[in-house]
Design an enzyme around this catalytic site. Structure first.
Site, mmCIF file in Angstrom:
data_model
loop_
_atom_site.group_PDB
_atom_site.id
_atom_site.type_symbol
_atom_site.label_atom_id
_atom_site.label_comp_id
_atom_site.label_asym_id
_atom_site.label_seq_id
_atom_site.Cartn_x
_atom_site.Cartn_y
_atom_site.Cartn_z
ATOM 1 N N LYS A 1 24.874 -13.546 30.001
ATOM 2 C CA LYS A 1 24.394 -14.408 28.913
ATOM 3 C C LYS A 1 24.031 -15.806 29.414
ATOM 4 C CE LYS A 1 28.997 -15.495 27.078
ATOM 5 N NZ LYS A 1 29.707 -15.033 28.302
ATOM 6 N N ARG B 1 33.946 -18.901 21.051
ATOM 7 C CA ARG B 1 34.643 -17.773 21.680
ATOM 8 C C ARG B 1 35.792 -17.283 20.808
ATOM 9 N NH1 ARG B 1 33.231 -19.223 27.248
ATOM 10 N NH2 ARG B 1 33.617 -17.529 28.677
ATOM 11 N N ARG C 1 29.673 -12.078 42.347
ATOM 12 C CA ARG C 1 29.173 -13.427 42.046
ATOM 13 C C ARG C 1 29.597 -14.436 43.097
ATOM 14 N NH1 ARG C 1 30.220 -15.879 36.169
ATOM 15 N NH2 ARG C 1 29.246 -14.328 34.867
ATOM 16 N N ARG D 1 34.346 -17.923 42.615
ATOM 17 C CA ARG D 1 35.120 -18.811 41.742
ATOM 18 C C ARG D 1 36.459 -18.172 41.386
ATOM 19 N NH1 ARG D 1 30.810 -20.081 37.108
ATOM 20 N NH2 ARG D 1 32.376 -18.931 35.976
ATOM 21 N N ARG E 1 40.150 -11.948 31.605
ATOM 22 C CA ARG E 1 39.052 -12.488 30.788
ATOM 23 C C ARG E 1 38.495 -11.412 29.865
ATOM 24 N NH1 ARG E 1 34.861 -15.540 34.438
ATOM 25 N NH2 ARG E 1 34.219 -16.438 32.461
HETATM 26 P P1 AMP Z 1 32.209 -19.507 31.196
HETATM 27 O O1 AMP Z 1 31.536 -20.273 32.253
HETATM 28 O O2 AMP Z 1 31.533 -19.601 29.851
HETATM 29 O O3 AMP Z 1 32.489 -18.081 31.561
HETATM 30 O O4 AMP Z 1 33.644 -20.195 30.957
HETATM 31 C C1 AMP Z 1 34.612 -20.279 31.989
HETATM 32 C C2 AMP Z 1 35.987 -20.550 31.396
HETATM 33 O O5 AMP Z 1 35.964 -21.783 30.647
HETATM 34 C C3 AMP Z 1 36.486 -19.522 30.385
HETATM 35 O O6 AMP Z 1 37.104 -18.394 31.013
HETATM 36 C C4 AMP Z 1 37.476 -20.334 29.577
HETATM 37 O O7 AMP Z 1 38.681 -20.529 30.277
HETATM 38 C C5 AMP Z 1 36.776 -21.689 29.492
HETATM 39 N N1 AMP Z 1 35.907 -21.777 28.301
HETATM 40 C C6 AMP Z 1 34.547 -21.897 28.261
HETATM 41 N N2 AMP Z 1 34.092 -21.942 27.005
HETATM 42 C C7 AMP Z 1 35.186 -21.836 26.199
HETATM 43 C C8 AMP Z 1 35.386 -21.792 24.785
HETATM 44 N N3 AMP Z 1 34.351 -21.852 23.922
HETATM 45 N N4 AMP Z 1 36.658 -21.698 24.322
HETATM 46 C C9 AMP Z 1 37.709 -21.639 25.167
HETATM 47 N N5 AMP Z 1 37.600 -21.646 26.505
HETATM 48 C C10 AMP Z 1 36.354 -21.742 27.025
#
Ligand code: AMP
Length: 213
Positions: free
Chosen positions: A13, A88, A127, A160, A171
């Site tokens: 996404k 989320r 990744r 990462r 996750r």
């Molecule tokens: P992403 O890059 O969107 O996969 O986000 C990486 C990490 O950031 C996630 O696994 C969460 O720990 C945190 N995170 C990002 N967006 C949110 C959100 N809307 N609510 C809570 N945690 C978030």
């Protein structure tokens, strides 16, 4: 145009959100990117968020909602935006809805990029990310020109912490428990559109642009 991207972590996404942002000339707003920038800059918010991110857990709503609402209130979001990684949880979606309602606005589309769990695990272990400039690569699908080196800034690429196998399982569990209910939430609002995320990324994008027009 205001768009929300939904889908499991690793469904692609983020890639699609960037392509949408470019085509429709709207900002790409990623809460994950905002947290990572804060971690890099050593801010208090970053230190707090990192504790959760490294375990594959969600950052608490209190922290997340505020940074998102501040971001979309900025001038460049006036013509719309594409949200990547927010909301989320149902409470996050409700807060966003309320904030938009107050402005007489609403989300136009929630796009669900659908990919089964088994594909996700395989994808995420491949990744690689540049912690310096934020560019992302994939050993199979988007390999860097030189192995282990960022095409954009020449820094070293890493897996990462939040893309490591154990964290990915966490996750996915968190996604199913806390984020997947949003599919029903936006279906109820009549704005959910699902695209098959297992096909080539250009084909996923074609399906999305067919929806957005
Ligand atoms: P992403 O890059 O969107 O996969 O986000 C990486 C990490 O950031 C996630 O696994 C969460 O720990 C945190 N995170 C990002 N967006 C949110 C959100 N809307 N609510 C809570 N945690 C978030």
């Amino acid at each position: 145009m205001k768009i929300i991207m939904l889908g499991a972590p690793g469904a692609g996404k983020g890639t699609q959100a960037k392509m949408i942002a470019e085509k429709y000339q709207i900002p790409h707003v990623s809460t994950g990117d905002i947290f990572r920038a804060n971690i890099k800059n050593g801010t208090e918010l970053g230190m707090e968020a990192k504790k959760y991110m490294d375990q594959g857990l969600l950052v608490p709503d209190e922290l997340t909602v505020k940074i998102l609402l501040d971001r979309v209130a900025q001038a460049d979001c006036g013509q719309g935006y594409v949200l990547d990684g927010f909301p989320r949880t149902i409470p996050q979606a409700e807060v966003l809805d309320e904030a938009l309602n107050k402005l007489g606005e609403q989300i136009d589309y929630a796009i669900n990029v659908d990919v089964p769990d088994e594909n996700i695990v395989k994808r995420m272990s491949g990744r690689r990310a540049c912690l310096k400039c934020g560019a992302t690569f994939h050993l199979e699908h988007v390999p860097p020109k030189a192995e282990g080196i960022c095409d954009s800034c020449g820094s070293e690429l890493v897996l990462r912490d939040d893309d490591k196998a154990e964290t990915v399982q966490n996750r996915l569990r968190v996604y199913h428990e806390q984020t997947q209910p949003l599919i029903e939430f936006y279906t109820g609002k009549g704005i959910l559109k699902t695209v098959d995320g297992t096909v080539d990324m250009q084909d996923v994008f074609a399906a999305i642009t067919a929806i957005l027009g």
